[in-house]
Each structure stands twice: as structure tokens, then as C-alpha cells.
Design a protein around this motif. Structure first.
Motif, PDB file in Angstrom:
ATOM      1  N   ALA A 116     133.207 -11.144 -23.118  1.00 13.21           N
ATOM      2  CA  ALA A 116     132.193 -12.190 -23.058  1.00 13.21           C
ATOM      3  C   ALA A 116     131.727 -12.262 -21.612  1.00 13.21           C
ATOM      4  CB  ALA A 116     132.783 -13.529 -23.493  1.00 13.21           C
ATOM      5  N   VAL A 117     130.414 -12.208 -21.432  1.00 12.32           N
ATOM      6  CA  VAL A 117     129.828 -12.272 -20.093  1.00 12.32           C
ATOM      7  C   VAL A 117     128.684 -13.274 -20.086  1.00 12.32           C
ATOM      8  CG1 VAL A 117     130.461  -9.891 -19.485  1.00 12.32           C
ATOM      9  CG2 VAL A 117     128.224 -10.361 -20.509  1.00 12.32           C
ATOM     10  N   ARG A 118     128.428 -13.824 -18.919  1.00 15.56           N
ATOM     11  CA  ARG A 118     127.250 -14.660 -18.733  1.00 15.56           C
ATOM     12  C   ARG A 118     126.047 -13.732 -18.731  1.00 15.56           C
ATOM     13  NH1 ARG A 118     128.787 -18.299 -14.213  1.00 15.56           N
ATOM     14  NH2 ARG A 118     128.415 -16.447 -12.975  1.00 15.56           N
TER      15      ARG A 118
ATOM     16  N   LEU B 166     132.109 -12.004 -15.860  1.00 14.61           N
ATOM     17  CA  LEU B 166     133.117 -11.922 -16.916  1.00 14.61           C
ATOM     18  C   LEU B 166     133.696 -13.301 -17.208  1.00 14.61           C
ATOM     19  CD1 LEU B 166     134.846 -10.160 -18.806  1.00 14.61           C
ATOM     20  CD2 LEU B 166     136.434  -9.850 -16.891  1.00 14.61           C
ATOM     21  N   LEU B 167     133.614 -13.700 -18.476  1.00 16.17           N
ATOM     22  CA  LEU B 167     134.127 -14.989 -18.926  1.00 16.17           C
ATOM     23  C   LEU B 167     135.427 -14.853 -19.711  1.00 16.17           C
ATOM     24  CD1 LEU B 167     130.706 -16.390 -20.172  1.00 16.17           C
ATOM     25  CD2 LEU B 167     131.854 -16.906 -17.988  1.00 16.17           C
ATOM     26  N   GLY B 168     135.614 -13.721 -20.370  1.00 13.57           N
ATOM     27  CA  GLY B 168     136.816 -13.504 -21.161  1.00 13.57           C
ATOM     28  C   GLY B 168     136.706 -12.212 -21.946  1.00 13.57           C
ATOM     29  N   PHE B 169     137.787 -11.880 -22.659  1.00 16.01           N
ATOM     30  CA  PHE B 169     137.786 -10.673 -23.488  1.00 16.01           C
ATOM     31  C   PHE B 169     138.896 -10.734 -24.516  1.00 16.01           C
ATOM     32  CE2 PHE B 169     141.053  -9.466 -20.514  1.00 16.01           C
ATOM     33  CZ  PHE B 169     141.866  -8.557 -21.179  1.00 16.01           C
ATOM     34  N   TYR B 170     138.771  -9.877 -25.515  1.00 14.73           N
ATOM     35  CA  TYR B 170     139.857  -9.682 -26.459  1.00 14.73           C
ATOM     36  C   TYR B 170     140.034  -8.187 -26.698  1.00 14.73           C
ATOM     37  CZ  TYR B 170     136.625  -8.785 -30.394  1.00 14.73           C
ATOM     38  OH  TYR B 170     135.667  -8.261 -31.229  1.00 14.73           O
ATOM     39  N   ALA B 171     141.239  -7.827 -27.128  1.00 14.86           N
ATOM     40  CA  ALA B 171     141.548  -6.447 -27.504  1.00 14.86           C
ATOM     41  C   ALA B 171     142.242  -6.474 -28.853  1.00 14.86           C
ATOM     42  CB  ALA B 171     142.450  -5.797 -26.461  1.00 14.86           C
ATOM     43  N   LEU B 172     141.659  -5.759 -29.801  1.00 10.48           N
ATOM     44  CA  LEU B 172     142.181  -5.682 -31.158  1.00 10.48           C
ATOM     45  C   LEU B 172     142.774  -4.301 -31.399  1.00 10.48           C
ATOM     46  CD1 LEU B 172     142.393  -6.711 -34.152  1.00 10.48           C
ATOM     47  CD2 LEU B 172     140.069  -5.797 -34.463  1.00 10.48           C
ATOM     48  N   ILE B 173     144.027  -4.285 -31.824  1.00  8.67           N
ATOM     49  CA  ILE B 173     144.642  -3.063 -32.346  1.00  8.67           C
ATOM     50  C   ILE B 173     144.342  -3.081 -33.839  1.00  8.67           C
ATOM     51  CG2 ILE B 173     146.814  -1.870 -32.803  1.00  8.67           C
ATOM     52  CD1 ILE B 173     147.915  -3.206 -30.243  1.00  8.67           C
TER      53      ILE B 173
ATOM     54  N   MET C 228     144.049 -11.419 -25.293  1.00  6.26           N
ATOM     55  CA  MET C 228     142.894 -12.310 -25.246  1.00  6.26           C
ATOM     56  C   MET C 228     143.065 -13.206 -24.039  1.00  6.26           C
ATOM     57  SD  MET C 228     141.122 -14.788 -27.984  1.00  6.26           S
ATOM     58  CE  MET C 228     140.058 -16.085 -27.400  1.00  6.26           C
ATOM     59  N   PHE C 229     142.057 -13.173 -23.188  1.00  5.06           N
ATOM     60  CA  PHE C 229     142.078 -13.980 -21.975  1.00  5.06           C
ATOM     61  C   PHE C 229     140.707 -14.594 -21.764  1.00  5.06           C
ATOM     62  CE2 PHE C 229     145.638 -11.200 -21.373  1.00  5.06           C
ATOM     63  CZ  PHE C 229     146.550 -11.952 -20.652  1.00  5.06           C
ATOM     64  N   VAL C 230     140.694 -15.836 -21.295  1.00  5.60           N
ATOM     65  CA  VAL C 230     139.474 -16.514 -20.887  1.00  5.60           C
ATOM     66  C   VAL C 230     139.661 -16.894 -19.429  1.00  5.60           C
ATOM     67  CG1 VAL C 230     138.008 -18.548 -21.226  1.00  5.60           C
ATOM     68  CG2 VAL C 230     138.974 -17.357 -23.213  1.00  5.60           C
ATOM     69  N   ALA C 231     138.663 -16.582 -18.614  1.00  5.83           N
ATOM     70  CA  ALA C 231     138.726 -16.867 -17.179  1.00  5.83           C
ATOM     71  C   ALA C 231     138.929 -18.358 -16.937  1.00  5.83           C
ATOM     72  CB  ALA C 231     137.439 -16.392 -16.500  1.00  5.83           C
TER      73      ALA C 231
ATOM     74  N   ASP D  98     137.566 -20.276 -14.842  1.00  8.87           N
ATOM     75  CA  ASP D  98     136.301 -21.003 -14.652  1.00  8.87           C
ATOM     76  C   ASP D  98     135.488 -21.126 -15.937  1.00  8.87           C
ATOM     77  OD1 ASP D  98     135.384 -18.367 -14.852  1.00  8.87           O
ATOM     78  OD2 ASP D  98     134.149 -18.452 -13.051  1.00  8.87           O
ATOM     79  N   ALA D  99     135.961 -20.537 -17.027  1.00  8.79           N
ATOM     80  CA  ALA D  99     135.264 -20.618 -18.315  1.00  8.79           C
ATOM     81  C   ALA D  99     136.056 -21.403 -19.357  1.00  8.79           C
ATOM     82  CB  ALA D  99     134.959 -19.211 -18.831  1.00  8.79           C
ATOM     83  N   GLN D 100     137.212 -21.941 -18.986  1.00 11.12           N
ATOM     84  CA  GLN D 100     138.020 -22.716 -19.924  1.00 11.12           C
ATOM     85  C   GLN D 100     137.246 -23.947 -20.374  1.00 11.12           C
ATOM     86  OE1 GLN D 100     141.257 -22.086 -21.112  1.00 11.12           O
ATOM     87  NE2 GLN D 100     141.167 -20.111 -20.095  1.00 11.12           N
ATOM     88  N   GLY D 101     137.324 -24.258 -21.663  1.00  6.39           N
ATOM     89  CA  GLY D 101     136.686 -25.453 -22.190  1.00  6.39           C
ATOM     90  C   GLY D 101     135.202 -25.322 -22.478  1.00  6.39           C
ATOM     91  N   LEU D 102     134.650 -24.122 -22.330  1.00  2.08           N
ATOM     92  CA  LEU D 102     133.213 -23.912 -22.533  1.00  2.08           C
ATOM     93  C   LEU D 102     132.885 -23.266 -23.879  1.00  2.08           C
ATOM     94  CD1 LEU D 102     132.244 -22.633 -18.961  1.00  2.08           C
ATOM     95  CD2 LEU D 102     132.106 -24.967 -19.865  1.00  2.08           C
ATOM     96  N   GLY D 103     133.878 -23.063 -24.719  1.00  2.00           N
ATOM     97  CA  GLY D 103     133.640 -22.447 -26.023  1.00  2.00           C
ATOM     98  C   GLY D 103     133.760 -20.934 -26.026  1.00  2.00           C
ATOM     99  N   VAL D 104     134.162 -20.345 -24.914  1.00  2.00           N
ATOM    100  CA  VAL D 104     134.280 -18.890 -24.832  1.00  2.00           C
ATOM    101  C   VAL D 104     135.354 -18.383 -25.793  1.00  2.00           C
ATOM    102  CG1 VAL D 104     134.834 -16.939 -23.318  1.00  2.00           C
ATOM    103  CG2 VAL D 104     133.436 -18.844 -22.456  1.00  2.00           C
ATOM    104  N   GLY D 105     136.513 -19.011 -25.794  1.00  3.85           N
ATOM    105  CA  GLY D 105     137.590 -18.588 -26.691  1.00  3.85           C
ATOM    106  C   GLY D 105     137.179 -18.661 -28.144  1.00  3.85           C
ATOM    107  N   ARG D 106     136.514 -19.731 -28.529  1.00  3.52           N
ATOM    108  CA  ARG D 106     136.037 -19.883 -29.915  1.00  3.52           C
ATOM    109  C   ARG D 106     135.077 -18.759 -30.271  1.00  3.52           C
ATOM    110  NH1 ARG D 106     135.853 -23.651 -33.696  1.00  3.52           N
ATOM    111  NH2 ARG D 106     136.777 -25.240 -32.377  1.00  3.52           N
ATOM    112  N   ARG D 107     134.140 -18.459 -29.375  1.00  2.00           N
ATOM    113  CA  ARG D 107     133.177 -17.383 -29.637  1.00  2.00           C
ATOM    114  C   ARG D 107     133.880 -16.032 -29.739  1.00  2.00           C
ATOM    115  NH1 ARG D 107     127.856 -17.800 -27.489  1.00  2.00           N
ATOM    116  NH2 ARG D 107     127.647 -15.658 -28.217  1.00  2.00           N
ATOM    117  N   LEU D 108     134.883 -15.801 -28.886  1.00  4.35           N
ATOM    118  CA  LEU D 108     135.616 -14.536 -28.941  1.00  4.35           C
ATOM    119  C   LEU D 108     136.379 -14.400 -30.259  1.00  4.35           C
ATOM    120  CD1 LEU D 108     136.902 -14.236 -25.274  1.00  4.35           C
ATOM    121  CD2 LEU D 108     135.300 -12.676 -26.412  1.00  4.35           C
ATOM    122  N   ILE D 109     137.017 -15.472 -30.720  1.00  6.80           N
ATOM    123  CA  ILE D 109     137.754 -15.405 -31.988  1.00  6.80           C
ATOM    124  C   ILE D 109     136.790 -15.167 -33.147  1.00  6.80           C
ATOM    125  CG2 ILE D 109     139.090 -16.762 -33.668  1.00  6.80           C
ATOM    126  CD1 ILE D 109     140.810 -15.636 -31.406  1.00  6.80           C
TER     127      ILE D 109
END
Length: 149
Positions: free
Chosen positions: A53-55, A61-68, A77-80, A82-93
Motif C-alpha cells: 500500500a502506497v500513498r 510506503l504505508l504497509g504491505f502483506y505477503a501471502l504464501i 503484514m506490516f503497517v507503517a 505513521d499510517a496506523q489508524g488510517l484504514g491501511v490494514g483494513r484495505r490490505l486485508i
């Protein structure tokens, strides 16, 4: 928040993904062993479904996930910070689940969770299915969850 894009990771992203992992404040103190020495390589990116996830405006870089994919597991799965609480994790999931379905993953996706992240995964729809036992260098049990597909 400005517009966010989710896109496949490229080999050239390996260094900034590793930096995001190592800079994550959720893994300081007693949780530091979970990421000690953990990094992302171009080879890892070539062999897994990794999306970041990028701005949109500046590719920050706001976050990322890796799927096996076989067997299906959310490996990273990590969210930066400075991006916590902005919905990045929800969008990544949401992207993770849509992507898994699109590539034919069935039966669900396993998650061995960082203990403080369990509540987040459960809010996103994962069910707790067990406990993953402690294995050095990680000295505590971790929640095992599953996203149904």
C-alpha cells in the motif's frame, strides 16, 4: 488521508519493505525477537504474493502483506507507524482476501498472529482456531487464526 494504491511488490521494493519491518514500533521491547534479522529479499518477492500500500501522490510506503499460497498463509503484514489508524490494514486485508480468491486459494488463509494484533485480525473476520506454540527465538505462544474464503 490522500488516495492510497495497492500494487504488487517489485524486486526493487525489498529494501524499503525490510526497513518498514525493522522500524515497526510494535516489535520493540519484549516482541523484538519476532523480527530480529527478518528481512525481505528480491527472491522472496519473486516467490510470493506480496502487495504494498502506497500513498498515490508520492509512492510513500504505508504497509504491505505477503501471502504464501500453498498452503495459504499470511506470512507477513506490516503497517507503517505513521499510517496506523488510517484504514491501511483494513484495505490490505480486503485486498489479500480478494487476491487469494482470484488466484484460486480455497479453504481459508492461516494467520499466526503477533499477540497484540489478534484483535485486529478478528475485527477483519478471522476466527481463532488455536495456539501456535513458542519456538525459539520466540518464547511465547501466539494466536493461530483463519480467514475463511
Amino acid at each position: 488521508m490522500t488516495e492510497m494504491l495497492i500494487k504488487p511488490a517489485a524486486a526493487s521494493d525489498a529494501e524499503r519493505l525490510t526497513a518498514l519491518i525493522q522500524d515497526c514500533s510494535a516489535y520493540r521491547g519484549s516482541y523484538a525477537p519476532m523480527i530480529a534479522g527478518l528481512g525481505v529479499t528480491p527472491e522472496y518477492l519473486a516467490g510470493h504474493e506480496v502487495h504494498l500500500a502506497v500513498r498515490a501522490a508520492d509512492d510513500h510506503l504505508l504497509g504491505f502483506y505477503a501471502l504464501i499460497t500453498d498452503p495459504a498463509e499470511l506470512d507477513l503484514m506490516f503497517v507503517a507507524d505513521d499510517a496506523q489508524g488510517l484504514g491501511v490494514g483494513r484495505r490490505l486485508i480486503t485486498h489479500l482476501l480478494d487476491r487469494a480468491r482470484a488466484i484460486g486459494v480455497t479453504g481459508g488463509i492461516r494467520v499466526i498472529s503477533h499477540p497484540p494484533a489478534e484483535a485486529f485480525y478478528r475485527r477483519m473476520g478471522a476466527e481463532r482456531v488455536g495456539t501456535f506454540p513458542a519456538r525459539p527465538p520466540i518464547g511465547w505462544d501466539r494466536p493461530e487464526l483463519r480467514f475463511a474464503l
